[in-house]
Design an enzyme around this catalytic site. Structure first.
Site, PDB file in Angstrom:
ATOM      1  CD  GLU A 176      -2.740   1.377   2.441  1.00  0.00           C
ATOM      2  OE1 GLU A 176      -3.625   2.247   2.433  1.00  0.00           O
ATOM      3  OE2 GLU A 176      -2.537   0.634   3.417  1.00  0.00           O
ATOM      4  CE  LYS A 213      -6.544   0.167   1.774  1.00  0.00           C
ATOM      5  NZ  LYS A 213      -7.134  -0.281   3.060  1.00  0.00           N
TER       6      LYS A 213
END
Length: 295
Positions: A176, A213
């Site tokens: 992420e 993400k």
């Protein structure tokens, strides 16, 4: 790696619920839930209250595998139980929802326009414990504030280095590198980010699987080509500070990108609500986020 869970995350219709606010962000999450800091005396009481909040969400009939593929937990939640079962087992066995674990220890100070992750001491021990607790994958967050090529390269290199360590332990890492939605050069950052991610993906061993993400991109469908990479199980989007309505509207323009919302999922939920009020609101949020995720 559980192949049933892998197939569900790879091909299932729905989104991933992020229930992983931790440490410093917990008092704020509780405040939004209507629980003031003077309601708990110490850290243990605070974590008990936050576990009660998460238990209420997870046990709600609205928290349904028809819409929700997975849930990201904070370490403290993984170690606690719901109705006598460890949280991850309850999620999978009772709800059919795949459990993930947040493993990072927060962000380092801003440097080169980015915030790297702080060191993660004892990561292998945590990953072993996660595997014993039947966790499928992990999540770790860095933040990109400026389109600084050197900084963005460092963020992605760090994410993938730790991601490989996680994959070696049999878990699927969610990588992420969040681009700040308020960044003045968000689109330029996204271009640099995509190039760095592509370079790292091409260097991975054949069997390594990762998830990404990412912030919802400025240009719709900007990450479509990354979705085709054989290493990438799924790409999920963070809400990043957008309201739920804004995040859903932007997400719906990105084919194949699914939500992994935290604040936007729990928006409007408060402790004082009756179960009926709580479940009705959560059900509407879940359905709206689901609709935006299946476009």
């Amino acid at each position: 790696m559980n192949t049933t869970q892998l197939n569900r995350i790879r091909t299932g219709k729905g989104f991933i619920a992020a229930l992983d606010q931790s440490g410093g962000s917990t008092p704020n999450a509780l405040l939004q839930y209507g629980v003031k800091e003077d309601s708990y005396a110490n850290e243990e009481e605070m974590y008990q209250v936050v576990h009660e909040m998460r238990t209420r969400i997870i046990k709600s009939p609205a928290f349904d595998s028809q819409y929700i593929l997975g849930a990201i937990l904070f370490e403290n939640t993984m170690d606690r139980s719901i109705d006598g079962q460890h949280t991850a087992d309850y999620l999978w066995e009772k709800k059919g929802i795949v459990p993930f674990l947040k493993v990072d220890k927060g962000l380092a100070d801003l440097e080169d326009g980015v915030q790297l992750m702080k060191p993660i001491p004892g990561l292998n021990d945590l990953l072993k414990r996660a595997a014993e607790r039947n966790i499928f994958g992990t999540k770790m967050r860095s933040v990109i504030k400026e389109a600084n090529p050197a900084g963005i390269k460092k963020v992605v290199e760090q994410q993938f280095a730790i991601g490989k360590q996680i994959a070696e332990m049999g878990l699927v890492p969610i990588i992420e590198p969040e681009v700040d939605i308020n960044s003045a050069d968000k689109e330029a950052s996204e271009k640099l980010l995509k190039d760095e991610i592509s370079a790292q993906l091409s260097a991975l061993g054949e069997d390594v699987k990762v998830m990404l993400k990412l912030s919802i991109p400025t240009e719709s469908n900007f990450y479509s080509d990354l979705m085709e990479d054989p290493h990438v199980v799924r790409i999920v989007a963070l809400s990043g500070g957008y309201t739920q309505a804004e995040a859903n509207e932007k997400l719906a323009h990105n084919h194949g990108l699914i939500a992994s919302f935290s604040r936007a999922l729990s928006q409007g939920l408060i402790a004082a609500q009756t179960d009926e009020e709580f479940n009705t609101l959560l059900s509407k949020s879940v359905q709206d986020i689901y609709e935006a995720s299946i476009t």
